[in-house]
Scaffold this active site. Structure first.
Site, PDB file in Angstrom:
ATOM      1  N   VAL A 185      73.788   4.005 -14.425  1.00  0.00           N
ATOM      2  CA  VAL A 185      72.630   3.860 -15.332  1.00  0.00           C
ATOM      3  C   VAL A 185      71.762   5.115 -15.379  1.00  0.00           C
ATOM      4  CG1 VAL A 185      72.550   1.348 -15.117  1.00  0.00           C
ATOM      5  CG2 VAL A 185      71.174   2.762 -13.574  1.00  0.00           C
TER       6      VAL A 185
ATOM      7  N   LYS B  31      62.335 -11.079  -9.416  1.00  0.00           N
ATOM      8  CA  LYS B  31      61.560 -10.498  -8.325  1.00  0.00           C
ATOM      9  C   LYS B  31      62.417  -9.674  -7.352  1.00  0.00           C
ATOM     10  CE  LYS B  31      60.828 -13.319  -4.372  1.00  0.00           C
ATOM     11  NZ  LYS B  31      62.005 -13.794  -3.750  1.00  0.00           N
TER      12      LYS B  31
ATOM     13  N   GLU C 157      61.761 -23.346   5.485  1.00  0.00           N
ATOM     14  CA  GLU C 157      63.153 -22.880   5.492  1.00  0.00           C
ATOM     15  C   GLU C 157      63.650 -22.784   6.921  1.00  0.00           C
ATOM     16  OE1 GLU C 157      64.279 -19.828   2.455  1.00  0.00           O
ATOM     17  OE2 GLU C 157      62.254 -19.196   2.945  1.00  0.00           O
TER      18      GLU C 157
ATOM     19  N   HIS D 117      56.709 -18.424  -5.874  1.00  0.00           N
ATOM     20  CA  HIS D 117      57.074 -19.844  -5.870  1.00  0.00           C
ATOM     21  C   HIS D 117      55.877 -20.771  -5.592  1.00  0.00           C
ATOM     22  CE1 HIS D 117      60.889 -17.950  -5.929  1.00  0.00           C
ATOM     23  NE2 HIS D 117      61.055 -17.819  -4.641  1.00  0.00           N
TER      24      HIS D 117
HETATM   25  C1  BG6 Z   1      63.708 -16.514  -2.551  1.00  0.00           C
HETATM   26  C2  BG6 Z   1      63.225 -15.746  -1.344  1.00  0.00           C
HETATM   27  O1  BG6 Z   1      62.940 -16.199  -3.666  1.00  0.00           O
HETATM   28  O2  BG6 Z   1      63.612 -17.907  -2.304  1.00  0.00           O
HETATM   29  C3  BG6 Z   1      64.020 -16.142  -0.117  1.00  0.00           C
HETATM   30  O3  BG6 Z   1      63.366 -14.357  -1.572  1.00  0.00           O
HETATM   31  C4  BG6 Z   1      63.996 -17.632   0.073  1.00  0.00           C
HETATM   32  O4  BG6 Z   1      63.493 -15.487   1.038  1.00  0.00           O
HETATM   33  C5  BG6 Z   1      64.398 -18.350  -1.216  1.00  0.00           C
HETATM   34  O5  BG6 Z   1      64.887 -17.938   1.126  1.00  0.00           O
HETATM   35  C6  BG6 Z   1      64.191 -19.851  -1.077  1.00  0.00           C
HETATM   36  O6  BG6 Z   1      64.701 -20.494  -2.217  1.00  0.00           O
HETATM   37  P1  BG6 Z   1      65.208 -21.993  -2.145  1.00  0.00           P
HETATM   38  O7  BG6 Z   1      65.536 -22.349  -3.555  1.00  0.00           O
HETATM   39  O8  BG6 Z   1      66.388 -21.999  -1.231  1.00  0.00           O
HETATM   40  O9  BG6 Z   1      64.069 -22.801  -1.575  1.00  0.00           O
END
Ligand code: BG6
Length: 491
Positions: A92, A146, A214, A238
């Site tokens: 690119v 992101k 998580e 989020h």
């Molecule tokens: C991502 C983050 O946006 O979302 C990660 O960069 C995270 O660190 C993930 O683990 C969590 O997404 P989900 O859908 O598994 O809850």
């Protein structure tokens, strides 16, 4: 059943060799194929710096699906998907190379969608290249993801680079949480049900909790994560997106602009966490070694390639106030962390207790009604209410019972699509409602910036917590100081 056939697209994936493509995009495209959601003339053009031809790309796709798809691959759909695949070897940084891409595309009949599955440092070069060969003219679109900056200023820089070549209606910014079925259902829950529609403010609601827990740690992403931390990685996008959907006022209709307008009002009404109120409103943590499912896991600073002096937070708990009429006096408690005991995302709406306790003789304290929305896993909605324990006894003894709805009990398991399937499909339809506007990204960063600047000035270390626990014990104080407790998530 297909309800709307999309227009034919040429989906160009920059970063076709990368993790996002292999882990998320290819499985999502396969599912769309299987569900008959792709237009028969839609094609997928992988772009990367590799001397691959389309057959080698096919083999990579097959391999990625076998690693990242949970279900067995159906050869019929895999072959069908492969007939759509092309590969373009392109650096690119060499603008003259873009003509190779142009020659592969069917710009006359297909809508060109360029998906930037690459780090933002390359966005500028891609935009320049696309601009040079008029792959930015309407109706072309781009999909970006992101990290869109690390602060307000850098997010502005990225947005400026992109918007030099593409108008806002052509830019689809992904926050994958917006593609989750359960997040979309929040609109239905809130605005289609009188019970909730009329009881969604500070007269009825005591407080709200939003948790994204998580189990995973850094998963080989130390380089990225250590520069980011849980606030930038999870809260800026989020958690603030979920909060704005939970808190927004009814939009005029379900159009993109109407919904975005209401979400923005919430982001603007967030009270800043500043040097004066910082200690009472936020706790940052970092995991030390511990056990998860009986397996020992290392501390954050002992993960592969780690810097042993890192002060990056892997956990954050915060109290957020929204300064508007609807939410004045109703705190939103947010928490998110890596290496917590379970993976779970949920929203808990705690209602106020009755003003007078009629059942005082036998029940000194009535617990409050709760609406628990489980976003993942075990997607569902639970309403906790008080109920009389059945007996011939004339006294009223009350206990908490759950009115439960679980998606898995009632609906076909395939009705819960992966977020990327939905988002890819929406980008092909050209509908921006599930994507984040520039204004939203920048408003969130402004709010996050104050937190990060304050934290940097304090030069403190995050509180340690043992991997496999619910974060540092100080995170309890954030909510206990107000006479409340975190909802106990048990699975
Ligand atoms: C991502 C983050 O946006 O979302 C990660 O960069 C995270 O660190 C993930 O683990 C969590 O997404 P989900 O859908 O598994 O809850």
């Amino acid at each position: 059943m297909v309800t709307k056939i999309n227009e034919a697209c040429d989906l160009v994936i920059f970063g076709a060799k990368g993790d996002l493509t292999r882990r998320k995009l290819l499985p999502a495209l396969y599912q769309l194929e299987k569900n008959n959601q792709l237009h028969e003339n839609t094609r997928i053009i992988g772009v990367g710096r590799a001397n691959w031809n389309k057959f080698f790309f096919h083999s990579i796709v097959k391999e990625s699906l076998s690693v990242f798809m949970k279900d067995k691959i159906n050869n019929f759909y895999l072959k069908k998907l492969c007939t759509r695949l092309f590969f373009c070897n392109l650096d690119v940084n060499h603008i003259e190379n873009f003509i190779k891409l142009k020659n592969i595309l069917n710009q006359k009949n297909n809508i060109i969608i360029s998906y930037f599955a690459v780090p933002p440092s390359i966005f500028g070069a891609i935009c320049r290249g696309l601009g040079a060969i008029q792959l930015n003219t309407p109706p072309t679109r781009i999909v970006i993801e992101k990290p869109l900056g690390t602060c307000f200023k850098t997010s502005q820089e990225i947005n400026n680079q992109v918007s030099k070549y593409f108008k806002e209606y052509q830019i689809f910014r992904i926050d994958h949480y917006l593609g989750k079925e359960t997040i979309l259902n929040l609109l239905t829950l809130r605005f289609a049900n009188t019970l909730f529609f009329n009881n969604w403010d500070n007269k009825i609601i005591d407080h709200v909790q939003i948790t994204i827990a998580e189990k995973v740690g850094i998963e080989g992403r130390w380089g990225y994560f250590d520069q980011s931390g849980q606030i930038r990685d999870m809260v800026q996008n989020h958690l603030l997106q979920i909060l704005s959907i939970v808190a927004m006022s009814p939009p005029k209709n379900l159009n993109t602009n109407s919904i975005r307008k209401e979400k923005i009002k919430i982001l603007r009404a967030l009270r800043h966490i500043n040097p004066i109120n910082f200690n009472k409103n936020i706790i940052l943590g970092q995991y030390s070694s511990g056990q998860l499912n009986g397996i020992s896991v290392p501390s954050y600073i002992n993960e592969d390639n780690a810097n042993n002096n890192s002060n990056t937070e892997t956990f954050v708990a915060m109290k957020v106030n929204i300064d508007n009429h609807r939410w004045s006096g109703v705190p939103f408690y947010l928490r998110t962390g890596k290496r917590l005991p379970i993976k779970c995302s949920e929203i808990v709406i705690s209602f106020k207790k009755p003003i007078m306790n009629l059942f005082n003789d036998n029940n000194k304290r009535l617990s409050s009604n709760k609406l628990i929305i489980t976003l993942q896993p075990n997607e569902g909605i639970t309403l906790q209410i008080l109920n009389k324990v059945p007996s011939l006894n004339s006294e009223h003894i009350l206990n908490n019972i759950d009115l439960n709805f679980k998606y898995s009990d009632t609906l076909d398991k395939n009705s819960l699509s992966d977020a990327y399937e939905r988002l890819l499909l929406e980008s092909m339809k050209g509908i921006q409602t599930l994507f984040v506007s520039r204004e939203e990204v920048e408003e969130s960063w402004k709010w996050i910036d104050t937190i990060i600047h304050t934290w940097d000035k304090k030069q403190k270390s995050p509180k340690l917590y043992t991997a496999g626990t619910w974060g540092p014990h100080e995170s309890k104080k954030i909510i206990q100081q107000d006479g409340r407790i975190w909802h106990n998530i048990n699975y």
